[in-house]
Design a protein around this motif. Structure first.
Motif, PDB file in Angstrom:
ATOM      1  N   THR A   1       0.770  -1.291   0.012  1.00  0.00           N
ATOM      2  CA  THR A   1      -0.093  -0.184   0.049  1.00  0.00           C
ATOM      3  C   THR A   1       0.784   1.174  -0.012  1.00  0.00           C
ATOM      4  O   THR A   1       0.148   2.345  -0.343  1.00  0.00           O
ATOM      5  CB  THR A   1      -0.973  -0.063   1.181  1.00  0.00           C
ATOM      6  OG1 THR A   1      -0.264   0.045   2.291  1.00  0.00           O
ATOM      7  CG2 THR A   1      -1.839  -1.129   1.075  1.00  0.00           C
TER       8      THR A   1
ATOM      9  N   GLN B   1       3.755   1.730  -1.862  1.00  0.00           N
ATOM     10  CA  GLN B   1       3.932   2.063  -3.332  1.00  0.00           C
ATOM     11  C   GLN B   1       2.805   2.386  -3.961  1.00  0.00           C
ATOM     12  O   GLN B   1       2.702   3.059  -5.285  1.00  0.00           O
ATOM     13  CB  GLN B   1       4.843   0.956  -3.866  1.00  0.00           C
ATOM     14  CG  GLN B   1       6.461   0.537  -3.242  1.00  0.00           C
ATOM     15  CD  GLN B   1       6.315  -0.474  -2.569  1.00  0.00           C
ATOM     16  OE1 GLN B   1       5.218  -0.583  -1.726  1.00  0.00           O
ATOM     17  NE2 GLN B   1       7.335  -1.179  -2.460  1.00  0.00           N
ATOM     18  N   HIS B   2       1.847   1.823  -3.776  1.00  0.00           N
ATOM     19  CA  HIS B   2       0.437   1.684  -4.498  1.00  0.00           C
ATOM     20  C   HIS B   2      -0.667   2.115  -3.686  1.00  0.00           C
ATOM     21  O   HIS B   2      -1.813   1.306  -3.095  1.00  0.00           O
ATOM     22  CB  HIS B   2       0.288   0.565  -5.330  1.00  0.00           C
ATOM     23  CG  HIS B   2       1.326  -0.088  -5.961  1.00  0.00           C
ATOM     24  ND1 HIS B   2       1.850   0.622  -7.315  1.00  0.00           N
ATOM     25  CD2 HIS B   2       2.076  -1.164  -5.917  1.00  0.00           C
ATOM     26  CE1 HIS B   2       2.585  -0.028  -7.693  1.00  0.00           C
ATOM     27  NE2 HIS B   2       3.064  -1.030  -6.972  1.00  0.00           N
TER      28      HIS B   2
ATOM     29  N   GLU C   1      -3.333   3.365  -4.268  1.00  0.00           N
ATOM     30  CA  GLU C   1      -4.817   3.536  -4.616  1.00  0.00           C
ATOM     31  C   GLU C   1      -5.417   2.076  -4.847  1.00  0.00           C
ATOM     32  O   GLU C   1      -4.592   1.278  -5.183  1.00  0.00           O
ATOM     33  CB  GLU C   1      -4.670   4.377  -6.076  1.00  0.00           C
ATOM     34  CG  GLU C   1      -4.259   5.716  -6.035  1.00  0.00           C
ATOM     35  CD  GLU C   1      -5.201   6.669  -5.172  1.00  0.00           C
ATOM     36  OE1 GLU C   1      -6.201   6.354  -5.060  1.00  0.00           O
ATOM     37  OE2 GLU C   1      -4.527   7.550  -4.398  1.00  0.00           O
TER      38      GLU C   1
ATOM     39  N   THR D   1      -6.917  -0.609  -7.433  1.00  0.00           N
ATOM     40  CA  THR D   1      -7.082  -0.828  -8.543  1.00  0.00           C
ATOM     41  C   THR D   1      -8.467  -1.037  -9.046  1.00  0.00           C
ATOM     42  O   THR D   1      -9.459  -1.348  -8.340  1.00  0.00           O
ATOM     43  CB  THR D   1      -6.176  -2.099  -9.099  1.00  0.00           C
ATOM     44  OG1 THR D   1      -6.706  -2.994  -8.317  1.00  0.00           O
ATOM     45  CG2 THR D   1      -4.656  -1.675  -8.771  1.00  0.00           C
TER      46      THR D   1
END
Ligand SMILES: Cc1cc2nc3c(=O)[nH]c(=O)nc-3n(C[C@H](O)[C@H](O)[C@H](O)COP(=O)(O)O)c2cc1C
Length: 190
Positions: free
Chosen positions: A169, A171-172, A174, A176
């Motif tokens: 979470t 690094q990413h 958002e 998907t």
């Protein structure tokens, strides 16, 4: 169908909160009655370990949000529990709530045999962590949360109908489209 969502994340705009919001929206579209409890807003004293609740079927501490949360769990047919991974386990505030309501989740026979008090009900588990996939599973990060929640839900009689584990979470941060689809699918399959 009556659905209770326990949101164990202190972050109202975090990923757990967003996934639980999608589930609530999908459930309402499908005609379910949905209530959501953000654990961060609850005033709950920690369990003192006196074990008096085993014989009294009630906690000796003055009534607070723990007892009120138990009443909502008793009302629901489906319990959706979301928690971020903190130290390989569920969020501490959420754990305090479950500790305080042990007597209303799992009973005990006079010989100490566990008795599930929510037989026939369904549950869903949602967890997030910053450790990226597949290490969130291999290193027992979101998997640690799922294991701990399964323990509570299984002994309380819930049948687990869906699990979401989202790693990486940091690094990413958002969701998907695939995450969102998973949330809706779990609700459709309840
Ligand atoms: C006190 C604390 C402990 C944490 N422990 C872990 C951990 O053991 N493993 C991990 O991968 N992430 C850990 N994290 C990161 C969170 O799991 C991560 O930020 C999560 O995605 C937050 O979810 P949310 O956005 O739904 O609140 C920890 C975060 C905090 C604040």
């Amino acid at each position: 169908m009556k659905i209770l969502i326990l949101n164990g994340s202190p972050r109202s705009q975090g990923l757990i909160s967003r996934m639980l919001d999608i589930m609530a929206e999908e459930a309402r579209i499908r005609g379910a009655e949905v209530e959501a409890i953000p654990i961060r807003k609850l005033q709950v004293r920690p369990c003192t370990g006196c074990m008096a609740c085993r014989s009294r079927q009630a906690c000796v501490l003055p009534e607070d949000d723990a007892q009120r949360t138990l009443q909502k769990i008793q009302w629901a047919d489906v319990l959706i529990v979301g928690s971020p991974c903190y130290w390989g386990n569920m969020n501490g505030h959420l754990k305090v709530v479950f500790d305080r309501i042990v007597y209303g989740m799992m009973g005990e026979s006079p010989k100490g045999i566990p008795q599930a008090l929510h037989k026939g009900k369904k549950a869903v588990i949602v967890s997030t962590c910053s450790t990226p996939w597949p290490f969130n599973i291999w290193f027992n990060q979101t998997r640690g949360v799922v294991k701990a929640l399964r323990e509570i839900l299984k002994w309380s009689g819930f049948s687990i109908k869906g699990v979401i584990q989202k790693g990486g979470t940091k690094q990413h941060p958002e969701l998907t489209e695939s995450d969102k689809k998973k949330c809706r699918k779990i609700i459709r399959n309840l």
